[in-house]
Motif scaffolding. Structure first.
Motif, PDB file in Angstrom:
ATOM      1  N   LYS A  82       8.790 -21.245  46.096  1.00 17.69           N
ATOM      2  CA  LYS A  82       8.705 -20.903  47.513  1.00 17.69           C
ATOM      3  C   LYS A  82       8.956 -19.407  47.664  1.00 17.69           C
ATOM      4  O   LYS A  82       9.912 -18.870  47.110  1.00 17.69           O
ATOM      5  N   THR A  83       8.083 -18.755  48.430  1.00 16.05           N
ATOM      6  CA  THR A  83       8.195 -17.297  48.590  1.00 16.05           C
ATOM      7  C   THR A  83       8.148 -16.904  50.052  1.00 16.05           C
ATOM      8  O   THR A  83       7.645 -17.652  50.897  1.00 16.05           O
ATOM      9  N   SER A  84       8.636 -15.704  50.306  1.00 12.33           N
ATOM     10  CA  SER A  84       8.553 -15.140  51.645  1.00 12.33           C
ATOM     11  C   SER A  84       7.183 -14.483  51.800  1.00 12.33           C
ATOM     12  O   SER A  84       6.385 -14.429  50.866  1.00 12.33           O
ATOM     13  N   ALA A  85       6.922 -13.939  52.952  1.00 17.71           N
ATOM     14  CA  ALA A  85       5.638 -13.282  53.214  1.00 17.71           C
ATOM     15  C   ALA A  85       5.437 -12.054  52.327  1.00 17.71           C
ATOM     16  O   ALA A  85       4.314 -11.670  52.017  1.00 17.71           O
ATOM     17  N   ILE A  89      10.802 -14.344  45.986  1.00 14.48           N
ATOM     18  CA  ILE A  89      11.097 -15.767  45.791  1.00 14.48           C
ATOM     19  C   ILE A  89      12.434 -16.101  46.439  1.00 14.48           C
ATOM     20  O   ILE A  89      13.391 -15.333  46.363  1.00 14.48           O
ATOM     21  N   TYR A  90      12.470 -17.276  47.085  1.00 12.36           N
ATOM     22  CA  TYR A  90      13.745 -17.776  47.593  1.00 12.36           C
ATOM     23  C   TYR A  90      14.499 -18.326  46.390  1.00 12.36           C
ATOM     24  O   TYR A  90      14.064 -19.265  45.749  1.00 12.36           O
ATOM     25  N   GLY A  91      15.625 -17.741  46.054  1.00 14.97           N
ATOM     26  CA  GLY A  91      16.352 -18.104  44.847  1.00 14.97           C
ATOM     27  C   GLY A  91      15.780 -17.320  43.685  1.00 14.97           C
ATOM     28  O   GLY A  91      15.408 -16.165  43.826  1.00 14.97           O
ATOM     29  N   SER A  92      15.701 -17.949  42.519  1.00 18.45           N
ATOM     30  CA  SER A  92      15.111 -17.286  41.360  1.00 18.45           C
ATOM     31  C   SER A  92      14.551 -18.335  40.409  1.00 18.45           C
ATOM     32  O   SER A  92      14.863 -19.510  40.510  1.00 18.45           O
ATOM     33  N   LYS A 121      12.699 -12.738  40.540  1.00 15.76           N
ATOM     34  CA  LYS A 121      12.825 -12.862  41.989  1.00 15.76           C
ATOM     35  C   LYS A 121      11.508 -12.576  42.700  1.00 15.76           C
ATOM     36  O   LYS A 121      11.467 -12.562  43.920  1.00 15.76           O
ATOM     37  N   GLU A 122      10.429 -12.313  41.964  1.00 11.37           N
ATOM     38  CA  GLU A 122       9.129 -12.019  42.562  1.00 11.37           C
ATOM     39  C   GLU A 122       8.036 -12.757  41.802  1.00 11.37           C
ATOM     40  O   GLU A 122       8.217 -13.106  40.640  1.00 11.37           O
ATOM     41  N   VAL A 123       6.884 -12.942  42.461  1.00 13.56           N
ATOM     42  CA  VAL A 123       5.753 -13.552  41.773  1.00 13.56           C
ATOM     43  C   VAL A 123       5.221 -12.565  40.746  1.00 13.56           C
ATOM     44  O   VAL A 123       5.369 -11.353  40.890  1.00 13.56           O
ATOM     45  N   GLY A 124       4.630 -13.079  39.667  1.00 16.41           N
ATOM     46  CA  GLY A 124       4.096 -12.209  38.624  1.00 16.41           C
ATOM     47  C   GLY A 124       4.096 -12.912  37.276  1.00 16.41           C
ATOM     48  O   GLY A 124       4.368 -14.104  37.167  1.00 16.41           O
ATOM     49  N   SER A 125       3.782 -12.152  36.239  1.00 16.67           N
ATOM     50  CA  SER A 125       3.723 -12.687  34.878  1.00 16.67           C
ATOM     51  C   SER A 125       4.974 -12.281  34.107  1.00 16.67           C
ATOM     52  O   SER A 125       5.386 -11.121  34.153  1.00 16.67           O
ATOM     53  N   TYR A 126       5.529 -13.237  33.365  1.00 15.79           N
ATOM     54  CA  TYR A 126       6.753 -13.016  32.610  1.00 15.79           C
ATOM     55  C   TYR A 126       6.655 -13.701  31.255  1.00 15.79           C
ATOM     56  O   TYR A 126       5.704 -14.440  30.990  1.00 15.79           O
ATOM     57  N   ALA A 146       3.053 -18.176  44.216  1.00 16.46           N
ATOM     58  CA  ALA A 146       3.582 -18.623  45.501  1.00 16.46           C
ATOM     59  C   ALA A 146       3.175 -20.072  45.741  1.00 16.46           C
ATOM     60  O   ALA A 146       2.032 -20.460  45.497  1.00 16.46           O
ATOM     61  N   GLU A 147       4.128 -20.873  46.178  1.00 11.68           N
ATOM     62  CA  GLU A 147       3.867 -22.278  46.461  1.00 11.68           C
ATOM     63  C   GLU A 147       3.058 -22.380  47.750  1.00 11.68           C
ATOM     64  O   GLU A 147       3.330 -21.674  48.723  1.00 11.68           O
ATOM     65  N   ALA A 148       2.067 -23.233  47.758  1.00 12.91           N
ATOM     66  CA  ALA A 148       1.240 -23.415  48.958  1.00 12.91           C
ATOM     67  C   ALA A 148       2.107 -24.017  50.059  1.00 12.91           C
ATOM     68  O   ALA A 148       2.772 -25.032  49.868  1.00 12.91           O
ATOM     69  N   VAL A 149       2.099 -23.371  51.243  1.00  7.42           N
ATOM     70  CA  VAL A 149       2.916 -23.821  52.361  1.00  7.42           C
ATOM     71  C   VAL A 149       2.030 -24.586  53.328  1.00  7.42           C
ATOM     72  O   VAL A 149       0.994 -24.084  53.777  1.00  7.42           O
TER      73      VAL A 149
END
Length: 151
Positions: A82-85, A89-92, A121-126, A146-149
């Motif tokens: 779940k992500t903000s606009a 990321i909410y949490g990690s 804490k952000e979307v991306g590749s790790y 990002a999870e589809a809302v």
């Protein structure tokens, strides 16, 4: 002070390793907790004998780890969170989520042996590292999306 580890300790060594630690750490924590013994000549002889007797078992454990590493090679994960606009990321995302995604693909891996170097804490590749044995580890790339809302 030289000690012999009785179990794997993160950032110090693996079971049956002979390591040098500060006296206070050894005497006040490792030895009373039963995680290590003082590397006396008698303890070193006993360790050498145990390692000699256990050599074939250790070889089998390493071979099993290499086989598991071969099955994990080439696995790429996608973790939705779940992500903000702004994409934060909410949490990690951590090793537990990586272990959960691996389990969904049929690879049972204990989350304690998965290392994610940075806090995500952000979307991306790790990249996560799975330490199957002290000499065998596998890097697993994963992408956080990002999870589809649904509103």
């Amino acid at each position: 002070m030289k000690i012999i580890l009785k179990e794997d300790i993160a950032n110090l060594g693996y079971k049956d390793d002979i390591v040098e630690v500060k006296s206070g750490y050894g005497r006040n924590y490792l030895i009373p907790q039963g995680k290590a013994v003082i590397a006396s000549p008698g303890a070193l002889k006993q360790l050498a004998e145990v390692l000699k007797q256990r050599a074939h078992k250790i070889a089998k454990i390493k071979a099993d780890a290499e086989a598991k590493a071969a099955t994990l090679e080439g696995v790429a994960l996608t973790i939705s969170a779940k992500t903000s606009a702004t994409g934060a990321i909410y949490g990690s995302v951590g090793n537990a989520q990586v272990a959960e995604e691996l389990a969904k693909l049929g690879h049972e891996v204990d989350r304690k042996i998965i290392v994610v170097k940075e806090t995500i804490k952000e979307v991306g590749s790790y990249v996560a590292v799975v330490k199957l044995h002290k000499e065998v580890s596998v890097e697993i790339p994963f992408e956080v999306v990002a999870e589809a809302v649904s509103e």
